[in-house]
Design an enzyme around this catalytic site. Structure first.
Site, PDB file in Angstrom:
ATOM      1  CE  LYS A  11      -5.737  -7.596  -2.586  1.00 43.24           C
ATOM      2  NZ  LYS A  11      -6.050  -7.549  -1.204  1.00 43.24           N
ATOM      3  CE  LYS A  60      -4.312  -1.544   2.110  1.00 38.69           C
ATOM      4  NZ  LYS A  60      -5.208  -1.459   3.266  1.00 38.69           N
ATOM      5  CE  LYS A  87     -13.565  -2.928  -0.350  1.00 35.82           C
ATOM      6  NZ  LYS A  87     -13.429  -2.931   1.100  1.00 35.82           N
TER       7      LYS A  87
HETATM    8  P1  AMP Z   1     -10.966  -5.583   1.852  1.00 33.21           P
HETATM    9  O1  AMP Z   1     -11.763  -5.275   0.639  1.00 33.21           O
HETATM   10  O2  AMP Z   1      -9.506  -5.523   1.612  1.00 33.21           O
HETATM   11  O3  AMP Z   1     -11.436  -4.850   3.092  1.00 33.21           O
HETATM   12  O4  AMP Z   1     -11.233  -7.127   2.160  1.00 33.21           O
HETATM   13  C1  AMP Z   1     -12.388  -7.620   2.800  1.00 33.21           C
HETATM   14  C2  AMP Z   1     -12.405  -9.142   2.768  1.00 33.21           C
HETATM   15  O5  AMP Z   1     -12.484  -9.599   1.416  1.00 33.21           O
HETATM   16  C3  AMP Z   1     -11.152  -9.803   3.349  1.00 33.21           C
HETATM   17  O6  AMP Z   1     -11.517 -11.000   4.002  1.00 33.21           O
HETATM   18  C4  AMP Z   1     -10.312 -10.088   2.134  1.00 33.21           C
HETATM   19  O7  AMP Z   1      -9.420 -11.157   2.336  1.00 33.21           O
HETATM   20  C5  AMP Z   1     -11.384 -10.456   1.123  1.00 33.21           C
HETATM   21  N1  AMP Z   1     -10.923 -10.166  -0.237  1.00 33.21           N
HETATM   22  C6  AMP Z   1     -10.574  -8.952  -0.748  1.00 33.21           C
HETATM   23  N2  AMP Z   1     -10.193  -9.056  -2.032  1.00 33.21           N
HETATM   24  C7  AMP Z   1     -10.312 -10.378  -2.356  1.00 33.21           C
HETATM   25  C8  AMP Z   1     -10.081 -11.132  -3.543  1.00 33.21           C
HETATM   26  N3  AMP Z   1      -9.667 -10.554  -4.661  1.00 33.21           N
HETATM   27  N4  AMP Z   1     -10.314 -12.472  -3.504  1.00 33.21           N
HETATM   28  C9  AMP Z   1     -10.755 -13.090  -2.375  1.00 33.21           C
HETATM   29  N5  AMP Z   1     -10.991 -12.427  -1.221  1.00 33.21           N
HETATM   30  C10 AMP Z   1     -10.781 -11.092  -1.197  1.00 33.21           C
END
Ligand code: AMP
Ligand code: TRP
Length: 342
Positions: A204, A120, A207
């Site tokens: 991956k 990040k 957002k």
């Molecule tokens: P975040 O959007 O980073 O707050 O992630 C929220 C949840 O979604 C966490 O459990 C992450 O591990 C999961 N997550 C985020 N991006 C992915 C992705 N591309 N594939 C699988 N899980 C994801």
């Protein structure tokens, strides 16, 4: 380090998602879908981690709306507020308090190894907030303020979970309370643990990707979903027969995995069904499946979002329940540390 196997408290599930940016298919398959399954047989807390979100700038006018957006996504996906505790992190003081105590347990060297911070911050680490650096310590406090034993997350959170376990073990050891905190177990396995970008099979789905075509948002309508899948990067080949043949084709492997996760099939079963077919057949099938599974969620999400007061009420009620669990635990921590008057 102390033996963590003898923790005798109840099984408890905790997870969190940041209210920053749109929810996407990776969040749904990697996290929320598992939340729904787990709520049937477990005590579950699903948090909207607004304190984590502010480690990078958030517009105060938008933050409440973004928080409700995640709440609506949880509920529309099937998280039931009569079964699981769905609340926002800043409403429960135990998170910030325990994070401070853990700041004094975690070591700088441990945080220096966190790859998410490096990703990040990039070359700008000196200009990042101290909060962004400290982010994984707050995450450990989230989990351990409830003595949560199980944490459903996507694969990207593996390292943060290891840090939570290290903090729990060091606290138990330093204060000689061998089984006070459990060693929280990540629940990562399963289809959808790592959904990749539609534009680059090695990155991956995220957002923060500047290209909206790289992800399917939970707010995308049927046309947008179909268009994004049509435009998804693939190659000139056809769907192969074996998983081995997918190893060098990350974009194709990703689409196959998404199909498998949404349909409840294994990757192998998807290959059996589509091997030899070109993307002119596979992409429309994937688009139809995605629309079929995601559209009801999008519709329901919009319905929840049309009543912000009701969402606020659900969150506030759950925050009280969360505090009832966490406050006595943090109060015990104060006594263990030895504060005067604790
Ligand atoms: P975040 O959007 O980073 O707050 O992630 C929220 C949840 O979604 C966490 O459990 C992450 O591990 C999961 N997550 C985020 N991006 C992915 C992705 N591309 N594939 C699988 N899980 C994801
Ligand atoms: N760091 C997690 C993410 O980016 C979000 C999070 C914060 C979390 N606190 C948590 C996940 C506690 C699980 C448990 O996805």
């Amino acid at each position: 380090m102390s033996d963590q196997t003898k923790y005798e408290g109840p099984k408890r599930v905790f997870s969190g998602i940041q209210p920053s940016g749109d929810m996407h298919l990776g969040n749904y398959l990697g996290a929320i879908k598992k939340f729904v399954d787990l709520q049937e047989d477990n005590e579950c807390l699903y948090c909207i981690v607004d304190l984590h979100a502010i480690t990078v700038w958030q517009d105060p006018k938008l933050l409440p709306e973004q928080t409700r957006h995640i709440a609506a996504a949880y509920l529309a996906s099937g998280v039931d507020p009569s079964k699981a505790i769905v609340y926002n992190q800043s409403a429960v003081r135990a998170h910030t308090e325990l994070a401070w105590y853990f700041n004094c347990v975690a070591r700088v060297g441990w945080l220096n190894r966190m790859t998410q911070f490096k990703d990040k911050a990039g070359k700008n680490s000196e200009k990042m907030s101290v909060g962004l650096y400290d982010y994984p310590v707050l995450q450990a406090a989230d989990i351990l303020a409830f003595k949560a034993t199980h944490v459903p997350v996507g694969e990207d959170q593996k390292q943060h979970l290891e840090l939570s376990r290290d903090i729990a073990a060091k606290f138990n050891h330093d204060f000689n309370v061998p089984h006070f905190f459990p060693s929280p177990e990540p629940m990562i396995k399963g289809p959808g643990a790592r959904v990749m970008s539609l534009r680059d099979g090695t990155a991956k789905m995220s957002k923060s990707d500047p290209s909206d075509n790289s992800r399917i948002n939970l707010t995308d309508d049927a046309d947008k979903i179909a268009k994004k899948i049509r435009k998804a990067k693939t190659d000139a080949g056809v769907i192969p027969e074996s998983l081995k043949e997918l190893e060098e084709r990350p974009e194709v492997a990703n689409l196959v995995s998404i199909y498998a996760a949404l349909s409840g099939m294994t990757d192998e079963q998807v290959l059996t069904q589509y091997s030899g077919q070109g993307f002119g057949v596979f992409k429309p099938a994937l688009a139809d499946l995605t629309v079929e599974k995601m559209s009801p969620i999008t519709d329901l999400m919009n319905r929840y979002l049309s009543d912000p007061e009701e969402l606020n009420r659900i969150l506030a009620k759950a925050a009280d329940k969360a505090a009832e669990i966490a406050d006595p635990i943090v109060s015990d921590v104060r006594k263990i540390i030895g504060f005067c008057g604790a």
